[in-house]
Scaffold this active site. Structure first.
Site, PDB file in Angstrom:
ATOM      1  N   ALA A 285       0.833  -1.205   0.000  1.00  0.00           N
ATOM      2  CA  ALA A 285       0.000   0.000   0.000  1.00  0.00           C
ATOM      3  C   ALA A 285       0.868   1.256   0.000  1.00  0.00           C
ATOM      4  O   ALA A 285       1.834   1.333  -0.756  1.00  0.00           O
ATOM      5  CB  ALA A 285      -0.971  -0.028   1.179  1.00  0.00           C
ATOM      6  N   CYS A 286       0.540   2.225   0.839  1.00  0.00           N
ATOM      7  CA  CYS A 286       1.240   3.513   0.810  1.00  0.00           C
ATOM      8  C   CYS A 286       2.699   3.415   1.238  1.00  0.00           C
ATOM      9  O   CYS A 286       3.471   4.351   1.018  1.00  0.00           O
ATOM     10  CB  CYS A 286       0.519   4.532   1.699  1.00  0.00           C
TER      11      CYS A 286
END
Length: 385
Positions: A158-159
């Protein structure tokens, strides 16, 4: 402080899509959709069976996030109240895919800045929050497009994908497996954002970044990687359930996605509990950074610059204060949210790429990411002579 760095950030690259999308444009589209929804469901709303959708505003968006604008690969579909999804035509298998194309453009800039032949790159990592397909790996497609030998693979945290990718690249270099690694972070976040949700319709933008990591004895200038640390803690507070198993479920995801309900595919797109995320992530990340700095004998209050994940202005400001032990001076805690919005894994790399000037040899800074998982990564760097 460790004076024997394991790897060096030698060059970075950035590809910014041509379409800028302002808060005002987004608000106009969302409010048109909300007005239609409320009118179509006036009876149910009056009976208390449905809640009326609240209008959005540029002031609300900027106060909540610090975002003023963002770049997207396609904007007409987003701004169409009947669609509210970017229009990105599918390409044939013989064409370079959209994500790979963005990654290659960012990589070209990084390679040009590096000034060395791609034959010295032995691995390609595509680290991003959403891959265009499960296989073949995007990284292998990028590898082929750039004419790089060796191996390539995708990774998704993800981020935090970029910092996890940086650590992986640094480990490959430190082990002697390869001389250099190209890591790319293509992000088309607009495709997994629910533009019918007032609380999140403004959060994301699209972009691609690239980083070349190489061995210290091969590097000229650049940035010594002094240390890397990763951390994960499971949480449902940021989630995206879209995947291949959806077609095996009973509901027709495609039909629901194209339907009129604003929450019809809520859990199949980006969903977050913002207040819970803030409460959990800010202390987790701040403590991780300070503890990691202590381990490396780095005084966090003396860091020249912070290049944090660009999630939310309030989170970034709070983490900056906790790490530096004071209110950051202008430019110390880099913010690019106003122009780029949240670009998931690419945010901290954009900040580093655009704002790493003014460093003297020996000055230190921090690249840090945090996001769904929860996941977090810290990479301390020192300017080389």
């Amino acid at each position: 402080m460790n004076d024997s760095p394991r790897a060096v950030i030698a060059a970075t690259g950035l590809h910014t899509p041509e379409h800028a999308l302002s808060n005002a444009e987004l608000v106009t589209a969302y409010n048109a959709f909300a007005e239609r929804f409320n009118a179509a469901n006036a009876g149910a709303i009056a009976a208390g069976e449905l809640e009326a959708l609240t209008p959005s505003s540029s002031e609300f968006i900027e106060k909540a996030s610090g975002i003023k604008s963002r770049f997207v690969v396609e904007k007409s579909g987003i701004l169409d109240p009947d669609r509210m999804v970017p229009h990105i035509p599918e390409r044939s298998n013989d064409e370079l895919s959209v994500l790979a194309e963005m990654a290659v453009k960012a990589a070209h800039e990084a390679i040009a800045r590096w000034g060395k032949p791609v034959s010295e790159i032995g691995a390609v990592i595509c680290a991003a929050s959403n891959m265009q397909r499960p296989y073949p790996a995007m990284a292998i497609e990028v590898q082929q497009a750039l004419g790089i030998d060796g191996f390539a693979f995708d990774m998704n945290v993800a981020c935090s994908s970029a910092t996890f990718g940086l650590k992986t690249a640094a480990d490959f270099v430190a082990s002697g497996s390869v001389k250099a690694v190209l890591m790319v972070n293509p992000e088309i976040c607009s495709a997994h954002l629910n533009f019918r949700d007032r609380d999140s319709h403004f959060i994301f933008g699209d972009v691609a970044t690239a980083v070349i990591v190489e061995a210290p004895d091969q590097a000229g200038g650049g940035w010594d990687i002094l240390g890397t640390r990763l951390k994960t803690v499971f949480s449902n507070n940021i989630r995206n359930n879209f995947g291949f198993l959806n077609r095996a479920a009973r509901e027709d995801v495609t039909a629901v996605a194209d339907g009129p309900r604003p929450d019809g595919i809520t859990d199949k797109l980006f969903v977050q509990q913002g207040r819970k995320v803030f409460k959990d992530v800010v202390p987790m990340v701040s403590e991780m950074i300070v503890d990691h700095a202590r381990e490396l004998a780095i005084d966090p209050t003396g860091l020249k610059r912070l290049w944090l994940h660009q999630a939310n202005i309030n989170m970034n400001e709070m983490i900056g204060k906790r790490v530096l032990g004071r209110e950051p001076a202008p430019g110390e805690n880099v913010i690019i949210l106003d122009d780029y919005a949240n670009t998931s894994s690419a945010g901290s790399i954009i900040a580093f790429h655009l704002h790493n000037d003014g460093f003297a040899p020996g000055d230190t800074g921090l690249i840090c990411s945090f996001g769904a998982g929860y996941s977090a990564g810290s990479v301390f760097v020192r300017k080389r002579a």
